[in-house]
Structure formats: C-alpha cells, structure tokens
Design a protein around this motif. Structure first.
Motif, short mmCIF file in Angstrom:
data_model
loop_
_atom_site.label_atom_id
_atom_site.label_comp_id
_atom_site.label_asym_id
_atom_site.label_seq_id
_atom_site.Cartn_x
_atom_site.Cartn_y
_atom_site.Cartn_z
N ILE A 87 -29.75 2.74 9.81
CA ILE A 87 -28.50 2.13 9.21
C ILE A 87 -28.59 0.46 9.29
CG2 ILE A 87 -25.95 1.67 9.62
CD1 ILE A 87 -25.95 4.48 10.53
N ILE A 88 -29.00 0.05 10.15
CA ILE A 88 -29.30 -1.45 10.43
C ILE A 88 -30.22 -2.08 9.36
CG2 ILE A 88 -30.05 -3.19 11.82
CD1 ILE A 88 -29.07 -1.46 14.16
N SER A 89 -31.33 -1.27 9.16
CA SER A 89 -32.58 -1.85 8.33
C SER A 89 -31.93 -1.70 6.80
CB SER A 89 -33.72 -0.83 8.41
OG SER A 89 -34.37 -0.87 9.53
N LEU A 90 -31.16 -0.71 6.41
CA LEU A 90 -30.56 -0.60 5.07
C LEU A 90 -29.63 -1.59 4.68
CD1 LEU A 90 -30.47 3.47 4.98
CD2 LEU A 90 -32.06 1.61 3.68
N ALA A 91 -28.67 -1.59 5.66
CA ALA A 91 -27.70 -2.53 5.74
C ALA A 91 -27.89 -3.94 5.55
CB ALA A 91 -26.70 -2.33 6.69
N ALA A 128 -24.88 -1.88 0.28
CA ALA A 128 -23.33 -1.97 0.47
C ALA A 128 -22.74 -1.17 1.81
CB ALA A 128 -22.63 -1.75 -0.72
N PRO A 129 -21.90 -1.94 2.42
CA PRO A 129 -21.33 -1.51 3.61
C PRO A 129 -20.38 -0.23 3.41
CG PRO A 129 -20.32 -3.75 3.10
CD PRO A 129 -21.50 -3.57 2.39
N ASP A 130 -19.91 -0.12 2.17
CA ASP A 130 -19.13 1.03 2.03
C ASP A 130 -19.84 1.93 1.21
OD1 ASP A 130 -19.39 -0.33 -0.40
OD2 ASP A 130 -17.29 -0.38 -0.86
N ASP A 131 -21.15 1.84 1.08
CA ASP A 131 -22.11 3.02 0.41
C ASP A 131 -21.83 4.26 1.08
OD1 ASP A 131 -24.77 3.48 -1.28
OD2 ASP A 131 -24.97 4.55 0.66
N PRO A 132 -21.60 5.11 0.56
CA PRO A 132 -21.19 6.65 0.87
C PRO A 132 -22.26 7.12 2.02
CG PRO A 132 -20.74 6.68 -1.34
CD PRO A 132 -21.46 5.42 -1.09
N ASN A 133 -23.37 6.83 1.68
CA ASN A 133 -24.55 7.35 2.57
C ASN A 133 -24.69 6.80 3.96
OD1 ASN A 133 -25.91 9.25 0.86
ND2 ASN A 133 -26.49 7.58 -0.24
N LEU A 134 -24.22 5.28 3.84
CA LEU A 134 -24.16 4.73 5.15
C LEU A 134 -22.86 5.09 5.91
CD1 LEU A 134 -25.29 1.13 4.59
CD2 LEU A 134 -26.74 3.04 5.45
N GLN A 135 -21.97 5.22 5.12
CA GLN A 135 -20.70 5.69 5.88
C GLN A 135 -20.55 7.28 6.21
OE1 GLN A 135 -17.85 5.18 2.65
NE2 GLN A 135 -16.84 3.33 3.58
#
Length: 525
Positions: A201-205, A210-217
């Motif tokens: 998550i950290i690396s992708l963000a 985007a912080p509201d990307d569904p995969n990250l959420q």
C-alpha cells in the motif's frame, strides 16, 4: 554435533542424540509467578511459544527408533558411548552459564527419584496454555514453524489422537506453511500477509496511485479488520489497558507486534477511508498501543516491553540466540517515521528518548544494526528515514556519518548488497552482491539526508533501472530478511518489487518537493 539445543532435541526424538545430554526444560516454569526472578513472560514471545511445548516433550521424551540405514552414524565417528556430549562449561568458575549448568545437573539427579510434586499440575497448565493459543484466532501456536511443530509433537505426547479436533486444526494450520510446486517442496517458517500488504500500500500510494483507488481502499479495509482486539501475552509486561496492534500473519491474536503495527498505520494514513471517523478511532487506539511499548532505554522491541534480562541468555536451552526481545534501532526509527508523518509533537519526551537511543546505538563507523532486515544497510536506511520524518536536522554530523557509511559500501555496479554472514562477522558489513531491495534501502537512506544530485544516488537509480525487467519487476535470489540472527533468515518475495518501487517514488517525490504523500490522519498532540 555443533548445533543448538532445539536441533539436538529433534535428533533425540529420532533416537539420534542421547536424551541424557540435553538440558532439562522443567515444565514447572509455567507455574512461576510474575514476581519471581524468572517466569515464562521474562522470555521473548517466540521462545515462550517454542519452549512450553518442548517442556512437555522433554517430560515424556517420545522417541521414534529409525531403521539402521537411516541412522546418522556419521555424526558420531567415535560413537556416543565414549563421547561427552554435554554442553561445555565456561572457564571461570563463577558465571551464570556454569550456575545454570550445575542447576541442570541437579534437575537430572532428581529426575529418576520422581521428586517433582508439581509436575502433574505443571503439565496441565502447560497444556491449557498451549491449547488456548492454538485455538480460535490463531493459525497455529504463534503462527510460526518451530512452535507449531513443537505443539503437534506435544499434543501427541499428551495422548491426543490424530482425529482429535484440536490436533486436526493444529495439523491443518501447520500444513498451511507447505509449498509444493513442480520444482520443490518446502516449508515456510511463517506467512507475512499483513506486513506485505502494508508495504505494498505504501509503495503504491507514494508512487502516485490515488488515495481513493478501490484496490487501495479494499486493502486498507482488510488491514483494519485484522486489528487485534484481545490482550495477548504482551499484557504480562505492558499494563496498557486497551488491546490493539497487528500481527505478521493472517491470524495470530496473542502476538501482535510493534513493527507490523507501525507499518500498517503508515499504510492506513495514505488511503482515503470510506468511514473517516472509524479510521480516526482505530488509528488513535493503535497509536496509543504502539506508544505504550516504548522501553526504559527509549527504544522499541518487537513483541514485548522490557524483556531484556541479560542473564537469561546463559540458560542452557537459550542457545538459539533469541531468548530476549531487545530494543532495536530499526523498530525505534520506524516508529519515529510514523510519528513524523502524522504530525506528532517532536518535542515530547518519548521522541527525545527515542532519538537519544538512536544516538547511543549508532556504530562507530556511522551505521546502525538491522535486527529485522539484512543488516546494517537495512538498519541505517530505516534510521535515516525515521529521523527525516520526525523533523531532525539532517545535516548534523552524527546523521551524515550514517549517510557516508552507506556511500562507502556502494558496489562498483552502483548497487548495494550485504549478506546474512554479517550477523556472525560484523567486519563484513556492507559487503555483498548487489540486490534490488538493499539498493532501494540505501538510496532511500541517502535521499533522506538531502542533496539528490549526489553521485551515489544517481548510480543507485541507474542500477535499479538497468536491472528492471520489461514487465516492471526485479529478480532477487539473495535473502535480505531476518528471522533470528545467526539462526534463520527470511526471503520476502515482495521485497524485490515493493522496495525498489518505493525508492524510485521517494526520489521523484523529494525531487518535486512533495516529500511524502499527505496523511489522512493527524495527531491532536
């Protein structure tokens, strides 16, 4: 054989090492009160989880007799009858080691006499303790290979059948560590989904997702749901009343740790929550839990607080080099990194004590020891990154000595590498074939000190870019993760992907003036 006590015990189970030469592991230790000079919560969590089932095994001494062709006669060229296989005493007469070895002799003298009035009660308590920790909420005892294996053997020694539901669950949990692919069969020491998810998550963000990307959420929501909400073994040494924290594995409720908790919180701060109020409550609870683990010397350890009684390392069954849970620079700096990102007051005593701890644990050459990653490159990177995040002046001499050490061990190809052998021989620190993960750590450590045009950074970036494969990934055969120094190490398959990505993102973000992505949680201190 030149091996530790645990390995000798496994040989004894197969009739390949005499039980009489193994140190006693008296199961009565589970009955010792917490005001006693020694009790089970004076040991590290992993030692406790390994030793309690071993104490049961040591009582019953179950032995499988191997056929002649499977005997390991080569271990004993002179036979076992004429060999003294006892643990050697130290030369000075008055030492803790010699004291414990003489105490071990007393235990062995009393054993045939059956003078052990508390043995039955101790066995029952050890069984209860073990069953509680392999039940609901745990994927096996401590969810780590040695303890899980020992618990299976202990259950059989206690008379549990293979069809018993308790044994069947423990066996299923153990089988969950198996990897059987066309090339190989192997057993993983443990699983690391929470750790891997948080770093990803950290690396992708940080790389711009985007912080509201569904995969990250979805990933962040999964982490939130894995928060531990029971007071496990840690509560014996930490009176903090609220349960929180995250473990390393899928389910390991008795053993959350500060390293995973810090990494998870750094990940959650980067993702826009669908329920900001719930995130704030979780974050505040977990942050207070994390802060409660700061030890007397200002540092943080992994699973427990102030489990640092030095004479325990001289116990005969403590030769696995991990009976304590000492504070370490990498965990302390990671906690500072988290605090810096969320606006924690750097003038508080906890931060000042942590920084002083890092000053005191720096080696003379400027590096820091890495307890949970290989090794000085890992420790030095994490300290420099943590100091920058918490707002330290990165031009201070003691900090620049860390940067200079990293630059001093850059390889000719532009990368960095270091081997597990540095735990045995620190004089080889910073020496090794370049790897993607260690190069990424070194780049981030040097970047933390500013001056992004330094040749070392540019050469390191070129190394990563030149070794990146067409599909965007990197290869890495070397082991760069640490389990128990000098005992076993971990190969994290995601390290070769997420840390190079994070290093590239860090450089781009620093170069653009962004620094780090904004946090969705801010401290009110």
């Amino acid at each position: 054989p030149q091996m530790n006590t645990f390995s000798k015990l496994y040989l004894a189970l197969l009739g390949q090492f005499p039980w009489k030469y193994l140190p006693a592991i008296p199961v009565e230790m589970v009955l010792l009160p917490q005001w006693a000079p020694f009790h089970i919560y004076k040991m590290s969590s992993w030692s406790r989880a390994m030793l309690i089932p071993l104490a049961i095994i040591n009582h019953f001494k179950p032995t499988r007799v191997l056929p002649g062709e499977k005997q390991l006669h080569e271990l004993y060229p002179l036979g076992t009858e004429q060999s003294d296989l006892r643990l050697p005493r130290s030369e000075p007469f008055w030492t803790w080691r010699n004291f414990f070895l003489r105490l071990d002799d007393v235990f062995k003298f009393l054993s045939p006499l059956r003078i052990r009035p508390l043995r039955r009660r101790a066995l029952e308590e050890a069984e209860r303790w073990m069953l509680e920790r392999i039940g609901k909420g745990s994927d096996g005892l401590a969810a780590v290979f040695p303890a899980m294996l020992n618990s299976l053997i202990a259950l059989r020694a206690l008379g549990y059948s293979k069809t018993n539901s308790v044994y069947a669950k423990a066996e299923r949990d153990f089988a969950g560590l198996f990897v059987d692919d066309p090339e190989d069969f192997r057993i993983q020491p443990c699983l690391s989904p929470i750790w891997d998810t948080a770093i990803n998550i950290i690396s992708l963000a940080e790389s711009g997702v985007a912080p509201d990307d569904p995969n990250l959420q979805n990933a962040a929501e999964w982490l939130v749901n894995k928060e531990v909400r029971i007071r496990g073994d840690w509560s014996a040494n930490n009176s903090y009343p609220q349960a929180s924290g995250w473990a390393f594995e899928y389910n390991n409720v008795y053993y959350p740790d500060t390293d995973d908790t810090a990494m998870v919180l750094m990940a959650l701060r980067l993702v826009r929550s669908k329920d900001p109020q719930a995130l704030n409550e979780t974050f505040r609870r977990a942050l207070d839990w994390q802060l409660s683990f700061q030890c007397r010397d200002g540092g943080w350890a992994a699973f427990d607080k102030n489990v640092t009684t030095p004479w325990l390392e001289d116990m005969p069954f403590a030769d696995h080099n991990a009976i304590l849970d000492p504070t370490c620079s990498d965990l302390t700096a990671r906690t500072l990194e988290l605090l810096g990102y969320i606006g924690f007051d750097p003038k508080t005593r906890s931060v000042r004590d942590a920084i002083q701890y890092l000053i005191e644990t720096q080696d003379e050459d400027g590096s820091w020891y890495g307890r949970w990653g290989v090794n000085y490159i890992y420790g030095t990177w994490q300290v420099l990154r943590g100091l920058r995040a918490i707002g330290q002046d990165m031009t201070q001499d003691w900090i620049l000595r860390g940067r200079d050490w990293l630059e001093s061990c850059q390889n000719n190809d532009g990368g960095w590498g270091e081997t597990c052998g540095t735990y045995e021989n620190p004089s080889t620190k910073g020496i090794g074939e370049s790897t993607a993960s260690q190069t990424a750590w070194a780049i981030m450590g040097i970047c933390a000190c500013g001056d992004l045009d330094r040749p070392s950074i540019q050469r390191g970036l070129r190394y990563l870019l030149s070794w990146q494969k067409p599909d965007g990934s990197w290869d890495e055969e070397k082991i760069t993760g640490t389990g128990f120094p000098r005992v076993f190490y971990l190969k994290y398959d995601m390290y070769r992907q997420n840390f190079p990505l994070l290093a590239l993102a860090t450089y781009v973000n620093y170069r653009s003036g962004l620094g780090h992505r904004p946090s969705f949680y801010h401290c009110d201190l």
